[in-house]
Scaffold this active site. Structure first.
Site, PDB file in Angstrom:
ATOM      1  N   LYS A  92     -10.632  -0.157 -11.566  1.00 51.56           N
ATOM      2  CA  LYS A  92      -9.873  -0.431 -10.097  1.00 51.56           C
ATOM      3  C   LYS A  92      -8.765  -1.559 -10.156  1.00 51.56           C
ATOM      4  CE  LYS A  92     -12.344  -1.491  -6.662  1.00 51.56           C
ATOM      5  NZ  LYS A  92     -11.239  -2.061  -5.426  1.00 51.56           N
ATOM      6  N   SER A  93      -9.099  -2.797 -10.606  1.00 48.91           N
ATOM      7  CA  SER A  93      -7.475  -3.346 -10.032  1.00 48.91           C
ATOM      8  C   SER A  93      -6.684  -2.851 -11.391  1.00 48.91           C
ATOM      9  CB  SER A  93      -7.798  -4.480 -10.519  1.00 48.91           C
ATOM     10  OG  SER A  93      -8.315  -5.332  -9.825  1.00 48.91           O
ATOM     11  N   ARG A 134      -2.358  -1.126 -10.161  1.00 50.62           N
ATOM     12  CA  ARG A 134      -1.712  -1.173 -11.032  1.00 50.62           C
ATOM     13  C   ARG A 134      -0.543  -0.552 -11.709  1.00 50.62           C
ATOM     14  NH1 ARG A 134      -4.505  -5.843  -9.014  1.00 50.62           N
ATOM     15  NH2 ARG A 134      -4.004  -7.545  -9.142  1.00 50.62           N
ATOM     16  N   GLY A 158      -7.524  -3.323   0.171  1.00 47.15           N
ATOM     17  CA  GLY A 158      -7.522  -4.233   0.622  1.00 47.15           C
ATOM     18  C   GLY A 158      -5.457  -4.537  -0.981  1.00 47.15           C
ATOM     19  N   GLN A 194      -4.310 -10.346  -6.163  1.00 48.71           N
ATOM     20  CA  GLN A 194      -3.339  -9.710  -5.310  1.00 48.71           C
ATOM     21  C   GLN A 194      -2.656 -10.493  -4.220  1.00 48.71           C
ATOM     22  OE1 GLN A 194      -6.310  -8.880  -2.168  1.00 48.71           O
ATOM     23  NE2 GLN A 194      -6.883  -7.112  -3.308  1.00 48.71           N
ATOM     24  N   ASP A 220     -15.895 -10.458  -6.746  1.00 50.99           N
ATOM     25  CA  ASP A 220     -16.206  -9.773  -6.837  1.00 50.99           C
ATOM     26  C   ASP A 220     -17.869  -9.595  -7.319  1.00 50.99           C
ATOM     27  OD1 ASP A 220     -14.492  -8.553  -4.947  1.00 50.99           O
ATOM     28  OD2 ASP A 220     -13.294  -7.422  -7.441  1.00 50.99           O
ATOM     29  N   LYS A 270     -13.637 -10.211   2.382  1.00 48.53           N
ATOM     30  CA  LYS A 270     -13.789  -9.180   1.965  1.00 48.53           C
ATOM     31  C   LYS A 270     -13.876  -7.791   2.461  1.00 48.53           C
ATOM     32  CE  LYS A 270     -13.090 -10.658  -2.532  1.00 48.53           C
ATOM     33  NZ  LYS A 270     -12.228 -10.129  -3.369  1.00 48.53           N
TER      34      LYS A 270
END
Length: 435
Positions: free
Chosen positions: A22-23, A27, A94, A169, A318, A345
């Site tokens: 996901k991260s 990006r 977020g 983040q 996470d 979160k």
């Protein structure tokens, strides 16, 4: 569906191709949007959060095409972003809101970032104040601590900022703002969070000087990232962690997750599972898209309690909900400390995890920055009705718990899993019936 009811699994077997990280997916779209050409991204995570990022980037005038998990981004450079006609809806993401706040802080356009009720309730001062210190003009509810956030084009200056907490983040938002700054930006303090931004910016030609003590970004000479980056997004370790824990706590299990990201800033969950006694084998290690990857196999294990604290926390924040399930099935106590970030979160994950574990018959004591879990000494959870609280990681954690619980487990709002793991429920069925 409003709820799902699950029963104990007789065995768990199979090879599970987990969704793209996901991260990295977020990006890859955001960074390539301000690059100098087109990029092809495969194994892109098609969960709701990453689709929110695509929608926002399109609203900023960038051409993004998607066909399943293949995405093409046609970069427009830092000065090519267009003022959107409407607010940018980040949904529940977020990451989308905070990274875009950094990117847009120095752009000569007016933007408003908002999201769903959950996102609008989450604190944003952690990014707003450091961005303001660099010259950004940001307004929002509660003095800028809550979205919607309104950003007016401002001149971002170089300088330095000391990060008080380890947050990828916040770090990424500042680095993105620094791309359009008037001089070098140096970050010190807690820079020890996941480093996907640093890896990707470096691969795209941005000059970064990185030491254990500081990161210095030199803005590009021209307002564009020099090189677009085409890549295959590695498998998400945060998603793979559900299968790793499922295999470790189940008495008859062997599951393999190929091509998972093994970035050291993300592999804390594997370190903890090893410390708990999990049988883990990693093969076929290689590099893809500037990230280390490998195939991870986990087998049935006798787990013991451990301590999760300090420098480990940023590397597995996470994964704490699913590690709490592992701790519940372990012998002895597990102590989670230094994890106050959990309270900010999608839900207050200290409170909601403790609530769910208690319903499953586990003795758990929440604290201000974590929890103490008294393990049952094996897969001895009891079935119960539990709430996901519209939190994707809780929904999946309770599903894994159901695989070893006596009696049926009913989970409210299971569809929330689609935020990060489309197809999770189908895969859950597959691993129970594979031969």
């Amino acid at each position: 569906m409003s709820s799902v009811t699950l029963s104990t699994a007789a065995q768990l077997r199979g090879v599970v191709d987990v969704p793209g990280d996901k991260s990295i997916s977020h990006r890859a779209v955001i960074f390539n949007a301000v690059a100098s050409g087109s990029a092809r991204i495969t194994n892109f995570l098609t969960g709701a959060d990453c689709l929110s990022t695509i929608a926002c980037i399109r609203a900023l005038g960038v051409d993004v095409t998607q066909n399943g998990d293949e995405v093409h981004v046609y970069g427009v450079g830092l000065q090519g972003l267009r003022e959107p006609a409407d607010v940018l809806d980040c949904g529940n993401s977020g990451t989308t809101l905070r990274l875009l706040a950094g990117l847009l802080a120095g752009m000569p356009i007016f933007t408003v970032l908002t999201g769903d009720a959950s996102l609008r309730s989450r604190p944003q001062r952690r990014i707003v104040e450091p961005l303001r210190s660099l010259g950004a003009q940001i307004d929002g509810r509660q003095g800028g601590d809550r979205a919607p956030l309104a950003l007016r084009g401002a001149s971002i200056r170089g300088g330095s900022y000391r990060l008080p907490v380890a947050s990828a983040q916040v770090k990424s938002a500042l680095l993105l703002a620094g791309l359009g700054g008037s001089g070098p930006l140096t970050l010190t303090g807690r820079i020890d969070s996941r480093d996907h931004t640093e890896r990707m910016l470096t691969a795209m030609g941005v000059e970064l000087e990185i030491t254990p003590e500081q990161i210095t970004l030199h803005p590009p000479t021209h307002p564009v990232l020099p090189y677009p980056l085409s890549l295959r997004v590695p498998g998400d370790p945060s998603s793979a962690a559900f299968w790793w824990v499922a295999a470790a706590i189940h008495p008859d299990a062997e599951l393999t997750t190929p091509g998972v990201c093994l970035n050291p800033t993300r592999s804390g969950v594997l370190d903890v599972l090893r410390a708990m006694g999990a049988q883990i084998e990693i093969t076929n290690q290689r590099s893809e898209g500037s990230e280390p990857v490998g195939d991870v196999t986990v087998r049935s294990s006798a787990l013991r309690g451990t301590e999760i604290a300090g420098d480990l926390i940023p590397r597995l924040i996470d994964e704490i909900p699913i590690l709490a399930v592992a701790a519940a099935c372990a012998e002895g106590e597990t102590l989670v400390r230094d994890a106050q970030e959990l309270r900010a979160k999608e839900t207050d994950r200290i409170a909601t995890v403790a609530e769910g574990l208690s319903a499953l018959g586990v003795k758990v004591e929440p604290t201000s920055d974590g929890m103490k879990i008294v393990g049952l000494g094996g897969p001895l959870l009891r079935g119960a009705q539990v709430q996901s609280h519209h939190d994707h990681r809780l929904a999946m954690a309770w599903a894994v718990a159901a695989l070893v619980a006596s009696g049926e487990m009913t989970i409210a709002d299971p569809d929330s899993a689609a935020v990060s793991y489309p197809g999770f429920w189908e895969t859950l069925t597959m691993v129970q019936h594979a031969t």
